[in-house]
Design an enzyme around this catalytic site. Structure first.
Site, PDB file in Angstrom:
ATOM      1  CB  CYS A 117      -0.945  -0.007   1.196  1.00 49.40           C
ATOM      2  SG  CYS A 117      -0.098   0.153   2.786  1.00 49.40           S
ATOM      3  CG  HIS A 189      -3.621   0.933   5.255  1.00 51.20           C
ATOM      4  ND1 HIS A 189      -3.169   0.354   4.098  1.00 51.20           N
ATOM      5  CD2 HIS A 189      -4.902   1.334   4.997  1.00 51.20           C
ATOM      6  CE1 HIS A 189      -4.127   0.387   3.178  1.00 51.20           C
ATOM      7  NE2 HIS A 189      -5.175   0.987   3.700  1.00 51.20           N
TER       8      HIS A 189
END
Length: 894
Positions: A117, A189
């Site tokens: 990510c 994230h």
């Protein structure tokens, strides 16, 4: 602003390799000209956002199933200018800690795989790259996933951003996506169009220069080592695992209680059989394991689930239900209850690791390890998995003993005739944080449709009286055969001889021993047998009795001196165990084991072999503890089981047993204390960690003067103390070259400690110092080389700097991979030990008991080549006798 075509082509190559591929549950969204503008998951919530961006609410009505040949790459190549990138607008953002509107350019057609990510950081930057840097930025984008790999640390990602800002100055003020942080899983994230995961925190950074400030301020901080990856989800799901979704799972204790209650009932009535059948049909729940679900309250080690659809329990349950449906019709009413109990016995045996080779029992850790499906939000939870696997092994061993007690206890006559069984709870609890759309649903099948019923021709009705008569005749013949065998085969007798205690075989009556009749005794290897006692003299004889039984056992004739020696040694052993004279046990265990083997030869029914096995195991476990500093709970559990068996045999223990002594020494081990303190200090930051490491070195030096340290304690003390002093020397050194060499040496010492102690510690001070030194060296070399250089030379220098950083990142990846390999090897070894050790311990006890109960060793007494009785003590270090492998077993004769 449109993205440069060269950079867009580079992104297409990256998306082909590292984006989530389209699957059957994804949908395509088209615009008014039927050109694809986005791919979304079946449960995606970004369609509404896309509709708001394009001001076209009709988009929501234009969803169509995606063709099988269409994927992300084909969408981008077919129409690269038909809205491939969209401005995803949030009503508010928390960039920089403030709330304001922020338009962010991102992909509407792609989501990166788990662990990649961080590539979302480069998407907004791609729109700000000038044309002169397009080719360089494309190469940078294409190389980055291979350089960092999946789940890099935050420090590695920030170092890459620092390098990108150096090479491409135009991106310093560019916005970056929201970076979320989960305090529970210690994971970052970089969000995409799906937004911030629920209950996650927001990192206060909205532009590249703020990330660079974070990289400078966070040197040495613990969070710089946390992984950057996708939001929590299972890393993958194998197609072969789909059956688990529809499999029935029931709590182990609930199923055990149901079957135990079933053994207490009478099944002569139709209602009782239907009640049991209904309870079995309704036991269990589906959707306990699914793509987004792993057992309710999965981390509770006391909760173990049983898969009712896996062999062997599924086969035995099918036989039981088939018998309750139609099988009982061919039996007499008086036999139905007994036959039902026999089927229930077979089901219970499949739940016991003592009777079954495989187990259907699962907890979350066993399911994840067996199928290699790991929950990303719990990155690096190997230590917790080991604890859960260990708890599962102890649970199965404990329940195996309980099941054995149930099978023994349920031999009494049935007294209950009207029974309603205990049905497991209505539904399992769902812990917080698990998906609410995956709720376990109970199986409520009708009895007539739950199990396929085969149409068979029922056999004719059996004769109850004929079977009873056959059983009585069989019992009479068996009794006669046993009496004849006992009369013809007489026990061995040991008597005093003039030179050595020879084995005597009697073939006649007892009076023949003195009259010279009968077969006589075997000849000595070198000549005549020793002379018999003179007629008329009486030789005292004693009988060694089985201390494990209240009944009289086989009498064995021993001469007085040998019996006195055996009795004295045996009483010494009992006294040492009662007083817990641990030093005497370790010092004399070899001699005692030899004597116990000889006593087992004289009387195979007594628990001498069990006691010898216990002493040998205690000695080996304590030696292993002193050498490795580790003893598993499963090993201790096996010793506790042996102690319970010895207590039942009449061996008394004091307030503290040898097993408890080893357990206490393991809990109070200095190496364990130093290891715990070392792990705590490794989490500290700044000067406090350096001071704490120096204090730990002083503490270790003080405790090393004790004389009771084990070999492992000495090794741990030397390793930890050396590393603590090395860190202090690094902090006091000012020369960069010397400091870098010291850091390399300290890092090697740190890896050695991790291998010795089984830890995965990384001192932030060492990694931060190393990164700082290398970054400074690269920047200084680059600054000196750039002065007066041509653009081509500057480009070459920039490429060289990138190669240096890539090399540094690869080195850190290799270090992390080596640590993961060590952790995986330790985990696999622990699993093998914890699964096999208790099972082998119980199996050895059972085999030894069965072997001696059948008189295996006494068969040597009837063999004419039997040498001497091993009455004298054996040499120190002689291995103990083990069933089916020792020198006394008849299969090993030559």
């Amino acid at each position: 602003m449109m993205m440069n075509s060269t950079i867009r082509q580079g992104w297409q190559q990256v998306l082909r390799r590292f984006s989530i591929p389209a699957s059957g549950d994804r949908l395509i969204v088209s615009n008014s000209t039927d050109q694809p503008i986005g791919l979304f998951g079946a449960f995606d919530t970004s369609l509404q956002t896309l509709s708001q961006v394009t001001n076209d609410p009709e988009i929501l009505k234009q969803k169509s199933n995606i063709p099988t040949h269409l994927d992300i790459a084909s969408v981008l190549e077919t129409s690269p200018r038909s809205f491939p990138w969209v401005f995803l607008t949030n009503s508010f953002c928390t960039f920089g800690g403030s709330i304001h509107a922020q338009n962010l350019q991102a992909f509407a057609t792609a989501e990166f795989k788990s662990g990649f990510c961080y590539m979302n950081l480069l998407i907004p930057l791609s729109f700000d790259i000038i044309d002169a840097h397009a080719d360089s930025f494309r190469g940078f984008v294409e190389q980055l996933p291979d350089t960092l790999g999946a789940y890099p640390s935050l420090s590695m990602v920030l170092n890459v951003m620092l390098h990108a800002a150096t090479r491409f100055p135009e991106i310093v003020a560019s916005p970056v996506p929201t970076i979320a942080f989960d305090a529970e899983s210690l994971q970052f994230h970089v969000t995409d169009k799906r937004g911030v995961p629920g209950m996650w925190n927001i990192l206060k950074a909205c532009r590249v220069y703020e990330l660079l400030s974070l990289a400078a301020d966070g040197i040495g901080c613990e969070y710089m080592l946390y992984p950057v990856g996708a939001a929590p989800q299972y890393s993958f799901w194998k197609k072969s695992m789909d059956h688990f979704i529809s499999d029935r799972f029931v709590e182990f204790l609930a199923m055990q209680g149901l079957l135990a209650s079933a053994l207490e009932q009478d099944y002569k009535t139709h209602d009782a059989r239907d009640a049991l059948l209904t309870a079995l049909q309704n036991a269990g729940y589906t959707n306990v394991v699914a793509r987004e679900r792993r057992f309710p309250n999965g981390h509770d080690p006391s909760t173990v689930w049983l898969n009712l659809n896996e062999a062997p329990i599924s086969e035995k349950l099918t036989e039981l239900k088939r018998y309750l449906l139609v099988g009982h019709r061919s039996d007499e009413i008086a036999d139905i209850t007994h036959n039902v109990h026999q089927h229930v016995f077979e089901v219970l045996k499949t739940m016991s690791v003592q009777f079954s080779k495989t187990t259907n029992a699962y907890n979350r850790a066993r399911f994840e390890v067996n199928h290699e499906v790991i929950w990303n939000a719990e990155y690096g939870r190997s230590s917790q998995q080991n604890a859960e696997l260990e708890a599962l092994v102890l649970f199965l061993n404990r329940q195996s003993l309980e099941i054995e007690n149930i099978l023994r206890r349920t031999t009494s006559p049935v007294v209950v005739t009207n029974w309603q069984p205990d049905v497991p709870p209505a539904a399992p609890e769902i812990s917080e944080g698990e998906p609410t759309h995956a709720v376990a649903t109970p199986i409520t099948e009708a009895p007539t449709h739950a199990t396929p019923v085969e149409v068979v021709n029922l056999p004719p009705t059996r004769s109850y009286w004929a079977e009873t008569l056959v059983g009585v005749l069989t019992a009479i013949l068996g009794t006669i055969f046993a009496l004849l065998t006992r009369a013809l085969i007489r026990p061995k007798r040991l008597r005093r001889k003039s030179t050595f205690p020879w084995v005597s075989l009697d073939s006649g009556d007892e009076d023949d021993d003195h009259s010279g009749g009968g077969g006589g005794s075997p000849q000595t290897p070198g000549g005549q047998p020793p002379a018999s006692p003179a007629p008329g003299t009486h030789q005292s004889r004693f009988s060694v009795q089985d201390i494990a039984s209240d009944t009289s056992l086989l009498s064995v004739d021993l001469d007085e001196d040998t019996l006195s020696q055996y009795d004295e040694t045996f009483q010494t052993i009992r006294r040492a165990l009662f007083e817990n004279s641990f030093g005497d046990i370790l010092q004399n265990s070899a001699r005692w084991i030899s004597t116990l083997e000889a006593m087992a030869l004289a009387d195979g029914n007594a628990p001498y072999t069990l006691l010898a096995q216990y002493l040998n195991g205690i000695e080996e476990a304590y030696t292993n503890f002193r050498n490795t500093g580790h003893i598993s709970r499963a090993t201790l559990s096996g010793f506790f089981v042996l102690e319970d068996s010895l207590r039942a045999a009449g061996i008394a223990f004091g307030g503290t047993t040898p097993t408890q002594t080893i357990q206490n020494q393991s809990a109070d081990s200095p190496a364990r204390r130093w290891k715990t303190r070392f792990e705590q200090i490794a989490c500290e930051l700044g000067d406090a960690s350096i001071k704490s490491l120096a204090d730990l070195a002083d503490i270790i030096d003080t405790e090393r003067e004790r004389g009771d340290l084990t070999q492992f304690d000495v090794l741990a003390a030397s390793s930890i103390s050396s590393l603590c002093r090395a860190v202090r020397i690094i902090s006091d050194t000012t020369d960069p070259n010397t400091q870098l060499a010291l850091v390399e040496n300290a890092t090697a010492m740190q890896n050695n400690i991790n291998a010795i102690l089984g830890t995965n510690v990384s001192i932030p001070f060492l990694s931060a110092t190393r990164r700082l030194l290398i970054t400074r060296r690269i920047q200084e070399a680059g600054a000196e080389s750039r002065s007066g250089a041509t653009p081509d030379t500057i480009q070459q220098l920039a490429d060289a700097e990138l190669a240096e950083i890539v090399s540094e990142a690869n080195m850190f990846n290799e270090m992390a991979a080596s640590q993961r390999d060590i952790a995986n090897a330790t985990r696999e070894a622990t699993i093998r030990e914890h699964v096999l050790s208790p099972v082998n311990a119980l199996a050895n006890v059972g085999m030894a008991a069965a072997f001696f109960r059948s008189g295996g060793l006494r068969s040597r007494a009837f063999h004419p080549t039997m040498p001497t009785m091993p009455g004298s003590p054996a040499a120190i270090g002689r291995p103990m006798f083990q069933a089916f492998r020792g020198r006394g077993h008849r299969l090993n004769r030559r």
